[in-house]
Structures are given as structure tokens and as C-alpha cells.
Design a protein around this motif. Structure first.
Motif, mmCIF file in Angstrom:
data_model
loop_
_atom_site.group_PDB
_atom_site.id
_atom_site.type_symbol
_atom_site.label_atom_id
_atom_site.label_comp_id
_atom_site.label_asym_id
_atom_site.label_seq_id
_atom_site.Cartn_x
_atom_site.Cartn_y
_atom_site.Cartn_z
ATOM 1 N N ALA A 93 3.460 116.239 -73.206
ATOM 2 C CA ALA A 93 3.885 116.568 -71.842
ATOM 3 C C ALA A 93 3.562 115.359 -70.969
ATOM 4 N N LEU A 94 4.538 114.530 -70.695
ATOM 5 C CA LEU A 94 4.299 113.217 -70.091
ATOM 6 C C LEU A 94 4.508 113.184 -68.579
ATOM 7 N N TRP A 118 10.896 118.316 -71.154
ATOM 8 C CA TRP A 118 12.326 118.184 -70.879
ATOM 9 C C TRP A 118 13.178 118.764 -72.009
ATOM 10 N N MET A 119 12.560 119.502 -72.889
ATOM 11 C CA MET A 119 13.292 120.131 -73.985
ATOM 12 C C MET A 119 14.430 120.983 -73.431
ATOM 13 N N ARG A 358 18.189 113.136 -77.153
ATOM 14 C CA ARG A 358 18.710 112.477 -75.951
ATOM 15 C C ARG A 358 18.063 113.057 -74.688
ATOM 16 N N ALA A 359 17.833 114.374 -74.670
ATOM 17 C CA ALA A 359 17.290 115.029 -73.476
ATOM 18 C C ALA A 359 15.843 114.640 -73.204
ATOM 19 N N ILE A 360 15.047 114.424 -74.255
ATOM 20 C CA ILE A 360 13.609 114.233 -74.046
ATOM 21 C C ILE A 360 13.163 112.780 -74.134
ATOM 22 N N THR A 361 14.037 111.876 -74.532
ATOM 23 C CA THR A 361 13.633 110.474 -74.690
ATOM 24 C C THR A 361 13.532 109.778 -73.336
ATOM 25 N N LEU A 362 12.365 109.191 -73.084
ATOM 26 C CA LEU A 362 12.128 108.457 -71.840
ATOM 27 C C LEU A 362 12.277 106.952 -72.038
ATOM 28 N N GLU A 371 18.149 109.007 -68.123
ATOM 29 C CA GLU A 371 19.059 109.030 -66.973
ATOM 30 C C GLU A 371 18.466 109.827 -65.818
ATOM 31 N N ARG A 372 17.710 110.866 -66.101
ATOM 32 C CA ARG A 372 17.134 111.693 -65.041
ATOM 33 C C ARG A 372 16.143 110.911 -64.190
ATOM 34 N N LEU A 373 15.467 109.942 -64.784
ATOM 35 C CA LEU A 373 14.552 109.116 -64.021
ATOM 36 C C LEU A 373 15.317 108.126 -63.154
ATOM 37 N N ALA A 374 16.439 107.634 -63.649
ATOM 38 C CA ALA A 374 17.235 106.684 -62.894
ATOM 39 C C ALA A 374 17.814 107.320 -61.647
ATOM 40 N N SER A 375 18.118 108.622 -61.716
ATOM 41 C CA SER A 375 18.722 109.321 -60.589
ATOM 42 C C SER A 375 17.717 110.031 -59.717
ATOM 43 N N ALA A 376 16.438 109.990 -60.108
ATOM 44 C CA ALA A 376 15.403 110.726 -59.336
ATOM 45 C C ALA A 376 15.096 110.006 -58.030
#
Length: 376
Positions: A93-94, A118-119, A358-362, A371-376
């Protein structure tokens, strides 16, 4: 393939990312399991139990040396992973949204960091979902903590000296934690009601014997939000909900709030003015305390008093049940890795195009790729 299990160093963390059961299962897959000394102490798992399960026990440096997989609960600081080889997988849990600097540090160290929280909420990933397993325990513990802080009994009692009325419990947010809170409060004999912005939860509330409290005639969120979680609502809905909640809160003894929106501050569900309508001695447990809180006046990790109402700013309640929380967390990690285990190569093979991976890889190859971090 060598699998390292770290001793947690985050303040207040009591869990461990593997238990003897999963260590034995990983060994059966052909992995070499190494556990940092003292990793399971807070969860009542002594080093000897890991050794009996076939794991090596040693210092952090020994455990990290040549490790291909690094398992943790709370994401460690990057500098504490000195000695880990480039290309190793860091799994746990990062907390990516709040620990962006640490994520960049994992990338700089050449680690492939995987955030288990992010699972995706899909059928084949249910057994890997750490948020569900830990929220289930948190919902249970929220009711137990509320009962301990409440100065009255939960069930109705008919005695020779008179009748004790049952406690009224209101659960706001009917995800995994909310459903468990409803079930636990019902087991203790309380009269339970619940609400959610997702109309689909009405039947779930009723199936547990609780009364659904819903805004009528005003649309809530569209669908269920990203990944099955609640999303943001319209201003019109929020006004209607506030009016409904205000009339209901004044009759409640215990309120448990569980509303979270991934990557954003927790929505405000209860204002100070609404708290003032509750009778003295009432208890509110805010499970969203570490995300800003659903309740005005919540202090994360502390007990506060406002208008005679006790507010418990719950901070990761799963940690207060470390043995069970560790067992569930460890099985989630095992279920994930075993699903991708390749017997021929003797290790986990994670295809970059897989929906779960793909969903959980940071991070990968020295870069932040989420991608979620790029758009956060």
C-alpha cells in the motif's frame, strides 16, 4: 526468485505483509522467502514461526540483498531500501497521491512499484483487493470503538428496573466498511439506518436489516464513480442530502461516516451545526479522518468533543486488529502474485498490458508511468 518481507517502520503500523501460511505457500511455488527480523512482532507472529515455515530471517540488508520481490504494508521511504537491486518489484500500500516524492524515489532507485490499493474492482481481482479486506475490519472496529465510547447499552433490555432503549446507529456511506458497520451494529442489538449516494446500495442496506435513508427525487452521482467507488455529487443533491441528514441526525446516538473519493479530500457530510442537533453523549466515528474527515471538528487519530458529542478521528482502524489484518493483507498479496506466477521461470511474470498490472503499476524502468499520478 527471492522474496523479501520488510519490517514496517511507519508510525503506528502494526501489520506485516506475510504470515507463515503465505510464506509456506510462496516456498511451495519455488520462491526463496526472506523475512526481516521482528517483522511480525506487532502482529503476534514471532520470527520462529516464519523460520518454521521455511523462511530465512535476517537484517534488512540481508533480506533486501538480491531480492526480486519486496513485500511491504505501508510504503517504505526510498532511502530505507538501499541495497535493493534495480528492477525489483516493490509491492504494498504505497499511498501514491500523498507520497508522490516517495514514488519518484522508487523510480530513481530503478524499482517497479506496485500500489495494491489501486487494484481494479473487477471479478478476477476480488481476492487481491487490500482495500476491501482492510475496510471490512475497519467497519467492524468502528462500531466496537463507538460502543466503548458510548455511555449506554446497544441492545434493548427489559429488566425489573425498567426498559433500556436500543441505541440508534446511522451509517453514512455503504461501501465495504459501511456494510460491515451495519452488520456489526445489528449484531449488537442497535436500531440501524444507513445512507449512500449510490441508489444501488438500497437493497444491500435492507438485506442487512437496516433502514435505508435516501434523498428522493434528486439524482445522486452518475453511475458509481471510478472503480465502483462513490464519486462527486451535484450541488442540488448535496443541499437535499444535508437537509435530510439534519432531520435524521438529531435522533441518532451513534453515527459512522465512511465516505471517501480516491485521490481527493473526503467529502464533508456533517457540519458543526448538524453536530449541535445531536443529543449529549452521542458518538461519531469518522473513518475518513486521515483524508480530511467527513465531519467538521474531526481531529485525525484523536478523540474530540463538540456540543457534548464525542468525535473519534479514526486512523486506519485495521491496524488495531493486527493479526487478522495482517493475515488478510498477506493473502491478498499471495493471491495477486500467485495469479501471475510462471512455473517455468520460477517467478512472477507481470505483462504490462494486463488490466490489473496496468492499473497498479506506478514506476517502471526508472520512470513514473502511472497515468493517474500525471493527471492528479
Amino acid at each position: 526468485m527471492k522474496l523479501a518481507v520488510l519490517r514496517e517502520t511507519a508510525q503506528g503500523e502494526t501489520r506485516v505483509a506475510a504470515i507463515p501460511e503465505t510464506a509456506k505457500k510462496f516456498a511451495a511455488l519455488g520462491a526463496r522467502v526472506a523475512v526481516e527480523a521482528g517483522a511480525g512482532a506487532a502482529a503476534s507472529v514471532p520470527d520462529g514461526d516464519f523460520a518454521a515455515a521455511g523462511a530465512e530471517v535476517g537484517s534488512r540488508a540481508e533480506v533486501l540483498h538480491d531480492a526480486d520481490l519486496i513485500l511491504c504494508v505501508s510504503g517504505p521511504e526510498p532511502d530505507s531500501l538501499a541495497g535493493a537491486r534495480a528492477g525489483a518489484l516493490l509491492i504494498g500500500a504505497l499511498d501514491p497521491f500523498r507520497r508522490a516524492d516517495a514514488v519518484r524515489g522508487y523510480a530513481a532507485a530503478g524499482l517497479q512499484a506496485l500500489a495494491m490499493e489501486w487494484m481494479p474492482r473487477i471479478t478476477r481481482a476480488q481476492s487481491m483487493d487490500i482495500l476491501s479486506s482492510q475496510s471490512n475490519l475497519a467497519g467492524y472496529k468502528a462500531v466496537i470503538d463507538a460502543a466503548a465510547a458510548y455511555g449506554r447499552a446497544f441492545p434493548m433490555m427489559m429488566t425489573a428496573a425498567g426498559t433500556v432503549s436500543p441505541a440508534r446507529v446511522f451509517v453514512m456511506g455503504v461501501g465495504v466498511a459501511g456494510l460491515q458497520a451495519i452488520a456489526t451494529a445489528r449484531r449488537l442489538g442497535a436500531q440501524v439506518s444507513a445512507t449512500d449516494v449510490r441508489s444501488a446500495t438500497r437493497e444491500q442496506i435492507q438485506s442487512l436489516g437496516a433502514k435505508p435513508i435516501f434523498v428522493e427525487g434528486v439524482a445522486g452521482i452518475e453511475g458509481e464513480g471510478q472503480g465502483g467507488y462513490a464519486g462527486e455529487t451535484s450541488d442540488e443533491y448535496r443541499r437535499a442530502q444535508a437537509e435530510l441528514v439534519s432531520s435524521h441526525l438529531s435522533k441518532q446516538d451513534i453515527v459512522i461516516t465512511t465516505a471517501l473519493i480516491p485521490g481527493k479530500p473526503a467529502p464533508r457530510l456533517i457540519s458543526d451545526a448538524q453536530l449541535a442537533t445531536m443529543r449529549p453523549g452521542s458518538v461519531v466515528v469518522d473513518l475518513a479522518a486521515d483524508a480530511g474527515g467527513n465531519v467538521e471538528g474531526t481531529v485525525c487519530g484523536e478523540r474530540a468533543q463538540r456540543h457534548g458529542v464525542t468525535i473519534l478521528g479514526a486512523l486506519n482502524l485495521a491496524r488495531s486488529l493486527p493479526a487478522d489484518a495482517s493475515a488478510l493483507f498477506a493473502r491478498n498479496l499471495y493471491n495477486f502474485l500467485s495469479a501471475f506466477w510462471d512455473k517455468d521461470s520460477g517467478g512472477a511474470v507481470l505483462p504490462a498490458d494486463d488490466e490489473i498490472v496496468r492499473a497498479i503499476t506506478l514506476t517502471r524502468d526508472g520512470q513514473v508511468v502511472a497515468e493517474r499520478l500525471a493527471s492528479a
